[in-house]
Design a protein around this motif. Structure first.
Motif, PDB file in Angstrom:
ATOM      1  N   ALA A  68      51.905 -15.995 -84.019  1.00 49.69           N
ATOM      2  CA  ALA A  68      53.732 -16.157 -84.030  1.00 49.69           C
ATOM      3  C   ALA A  68      53.488 -17.129 -83.406  1.00 49.69           C
ATOM      4  O   ALA A  68      55.064 -18.021 -83.258  1.00 49.69           O
ATOM      5  CB  ALA A  68      54.567 -15.535 -83.618  1.00 49.69           C
ATOM      6  N   ASP A 101      62.055 -14.542 -95.352  1.00 50.79           N
ATOM      7  CA  ASP A 101      60.902 -14.212 -94.880  1.00 50.79           C
ATOM      8  C   ASP A 101      60.546 -15.039 -94.033  1.00 50.79           C
ATOM      9  O   ASP A 101      59.684 -14.833 -92.928  1.00 50.79           O
ATOM     10  CB  ASP A 101      60.679 -14.153 -95.951  1.00 50.79           C
ATOM     11  N   VAL A 102      61.505 -15.027 -92.737  1.00 50.36           N
ATOM     12  CA  VAL A 102      61.475 -15.626 -91.825  1.00 50.36           C
ATOM     13  C   VAL A 102      60.554 -15.009 -90.592  1.00 50.36           C
ATOM     14  O   VAL A 102      61.958 -13.733 -89.905  1.00 50.36           O
ATOM     15  CB  VAL A 102      62.114 -17.019 -91.655  1.00 50.36           C
ATOM     16  N   LYS A 103      59.676 -14.962 -89.870  1.00 49.04           N
ATOM     17  CA  LYS A 103      59.450 -13.873 -89.482  1.00 49.04           C
ATOM     18  C   LYS A 103      59.447 -14.200 -88.340  1.00 49.04           C
ATOM     19  O   LYS A 103      59.307 -13.062 -87.375  1.00 49.04           O
ATOM     20  CB  LYS A 103      57.069 -13.493 -89.340  1.00 49.04           C
ATOM     21  N   GLN A 104      59.380 -15.417 -87.878  1.00 50.59           N
ATOM     22  CA  GLN A 104      59.173 -15.036 -85.959  1.00 50.59           C
ATOM     23  C   GLN A 104      60.859 -16.168 -85.816  1.00 50.59           C
ATOM     24  O   GLN A 104      62.110 -14.869 -85.424  1.00 50.59           O
ATOM     25  CB  GLN A 104      58.659 -16.342 -85.276  1.00 50.59           C
ATOM     26  N   THR A 162      66.495 -15.757 -88.253  1.00 53.35           N
ATOM     27  CA  THR A 162      64.838 -14.312 -88.788  1.00 53.35           C
ATOM     28  C   THR A 162      65.342 -13.911 -90.194  1.00 53.35           C
ATOM     29  O   THR A 162      67.076 -14.284 -89.875  1.00 53.35           O
ATOM     30  CB  THR A 162      65.064 -13.881 -87.689  1.00 53.35           C
ATOM     31  N   GLY A 163      64.519 -13.899 -90.715  1.00 52.73           N
ATOM     32  CA  GLY A 163      64.759 -13.020 -92.002  1.00 52.73           C
ATOM     33  C   GLY A 163      65.001 -13.576 -93.349  1.00 52.73           C
ATOM     34  O   GLY A 163      64.890 -15.116 -92.608  1.00 52.73           O
ATOM     35  N   SER A 164      65.890 -13.263 -93.977  1.00 59.52           N
ATOM     36  CA  SER A 164      66.544 -14.329 -95.621  1.00 59.52           C
ATOM     37  C   SER A 164      67.507 -13.980 -95.634  1.00 59.52           C
ATOM     38  O   SER A 164      68.602 -13.065 -94.776  1.00 59.52           O
ATOM     39  CB  SER A 164      65.561 -13.576 -96.676  1.00 59.52           C
ATOM     40  N   GLY A 187      56.462 -19.996 -86.929  1.00 58.10           N
ATOM     41  CA  GLY A 187      55.754 -19.341 -87.723  1.00 58.10           C
ATOM     42  C   GLY A 187      55.739 -18.898 -88.845  1.00 58.10           C
ATOM     43  O   GLY A 187      55.833 -20.057 -89.620  1.00 58.10           O
ATOM     44  N   SER A 188      55.444 -17.626 -89.800  1.00 59.40           N
ATOM     45  CA  SER A 188      55.936 -17.606 -91.334  1.00 59.40           C
ATOM     46  C   SER A 188      57.224 -17.801 -92.043  1.00 59.40           C
ATOM     47  O   SER A 188      58.037 -17.801 -91.115  1.00 59.40           O
ATOM     48  CB  SER A 188      54.891 -16.977 -92.309  1.00 59.40           C
ATOM     49  N   GLY A 189      57.410 -18.240 -93.104  1.00 59.22           N
ATOM     50  CA  GLY A 189      58.644 -18.219 -93.960  1.00 59.22           C
ATOM     51  C   GLY A 189      59.131 -19.417 -94.393  1.00 59.22           C
ATOM     52  O   GLY A 189      58.248 -20.541 -94.534  1.00 59.22           O
TER      53      GLY A 189
END
Length: 281
Positions: free
Chosen positions: A151, A181-184, A211-213, A240-242
Motif C-alpha cells: 500500500a 477502485d482506488v484502494k489507498q 478514494t474508491g470510485s 496503491g491500486s486503482g
C-alpha cells in the motif's frame, strides 16, 4: 449531475441535492468552474455524445435525443462550438485517427507529450491517453496500477516548469479528476521548489484524499510562489491500486482572499525544545 446527464436536469434540482439555494449555488458554481451550470451540463452531454459517435453505430439523431437536445440541428450547433466540426464529419475523421492508433503494435511506446511517469515504483504503474473516458474535448490522461506489492507504493504522472512567470504570486491549480477502485488514495499535487531544491510550498491533498470510485469532480490547490522560487512541479498521483483520470488542468493567479492549501512539510518548528525528559504525555 454526472449520474443524471441523460435525464432532465433543472437548476433547482441540482442545487437542492447540493444543499444550497438555487441562486447561491449558481454563483459559487460559476465562480469555481468558470461556466454556468447550464453550460457545464450541456458540455458534459456533448462529450458523452462524442464518445457515442466514436464507439457506437447509433444515428446522430438518436444520440441528440438521448442527450436531451430538442433537434439534430440544435445538437449540431452545440457540438460545433466545442469540437469545431459537425457530428457526422467528426465521426468520420476521428474514427480514422482511432483506427490508426489501434493498428499500432501493443508494445509501441505512446508517450504523453509534456508528462512523465515517476514515483516510488513507477514501473508498477502505467500512464497514457484515454479517448473513451473524457471530461471535455477528445482525451484525458490516466494513471493506473499494473502491479502493486504494498500500500506504500505510488506512481505519479507529472511535469515541472520554471517558476519565472509566477514569482511573488498566489496561484491556483485546478483539474477535473475521476477515479475507479482506488484502494489507498489518489490526489492532485503541486510543489514549489527553490534553486537548491528546497521545498517552499507543497500540497498533495493528503488532508482531503480521493478514494474508491468517483465520477468527474473538480479539485483545486492554491499555493504561494515566493521570490526565491525556481521550479513548479505538479501532477496526479495514485497510492496503491486503482485507476485515476485527469482532464482540464489549469493555472491561474488569485488574490490573497483565496485561502492557501499549503501543507506544513517541515512539521512546524516550536519556539523551545519540548519534553526533554520524556515525562509528558
Amino acid at each position: 449531475m454526472e449520474e443524471h446527464l441523460e435525464e432532465e436536469l433543472s437548476l433547482e434540482k441540482i442545487a437542492r441535492s447540493a444543499g444550497f439555494s438555487m441562486f447561491h449555488y449558481h454563483r459559487i458554481f460559476q465562480a469555481e468552474i468558470g461556466m454556468t451550470i447550464t453550460e457545464y451540463v450541456r458540455t458534459r452531454r456533448i462529450v458523452g455524445a462524442a464518445v457515442r459517435l466514436l464507439y457506437t453505430n447509433e444515428r446522430i439523431l438518436d444520440i441528440a435525443f438521448h442527450y436531451r437536445f430538442e433537434s439534430q440541428e440544435a445538437f449540431t450547433r452545440a457540438f460545433k462550438k466545442i469540437y469545431h466540426l459537425p457530428p457526422g464529419r467528426y465521426r468520420k475523421l476521428m474514427n480514422k485517427v482511432n483506427q490508426q492508433k489501434e493498428e499500432l503494435p501493443m508494445n509501441t511506446p505512446q508517450p504523453v507529450k509534456g508528462w512523465f511517469l515517476s514515483g516510488s515504483h513507477p514501473f508498477h504503474y502505467e500512464m497514457g491517453i484515454d479517448r473513451h473516458t473524457v471530461h471535455k474535448g477528445r482525451a484525458s490522461g490516466y494513471l493506473k496500477s499494473m502491479m502493486v506489492e504494498s500500500a506504500e507504493q505510488f506512481g505519479t504522472m507529472m511535469q515541472a516548469f520554471k517558476a519565472d512567470h509566477y514569482r511573488g504570486e498566489r496561484i491556483k491549480l485546478s483539474a477535473f479528476i475521476k477515479t475507479d477502485d482506488v484502494k489507498q488514495f489518489a490526489a492532485m499535487w503541486m510543489r514549489v521548489d527553490s534553486a537548491s531544491d528546497e521545498i517552499l510550498q507543497f500540497d498533495n491533498m493528503s488532508n482531503r484524499p480521493i478514494t474508491g470510485s468517483n465520477h468527474w469532480n473538480h479539485y483545486s490547490i492554491v499555493l504561494d510562489v515566493p521570490p526565491a522560487s525556481a521550479a513548479i512541479s505538479f501532477g496526479v498521483l495514485l497510492n496503491g491500486s486503482g485507476c485515476v483520470w485527469a482532464d482540464g488542468f489549469a493555472f491561474e493567479t488569485v488574490d490573497l482572499s483565496v485561502p492557501s492549501t499549503n501543507l506544513e512539510v517541515d512539521g512546524g518548528l516550536h519556539d523551545e525544545p519540548l519534553n526533554l525528559s520524556f515525562e509528558e504525555e
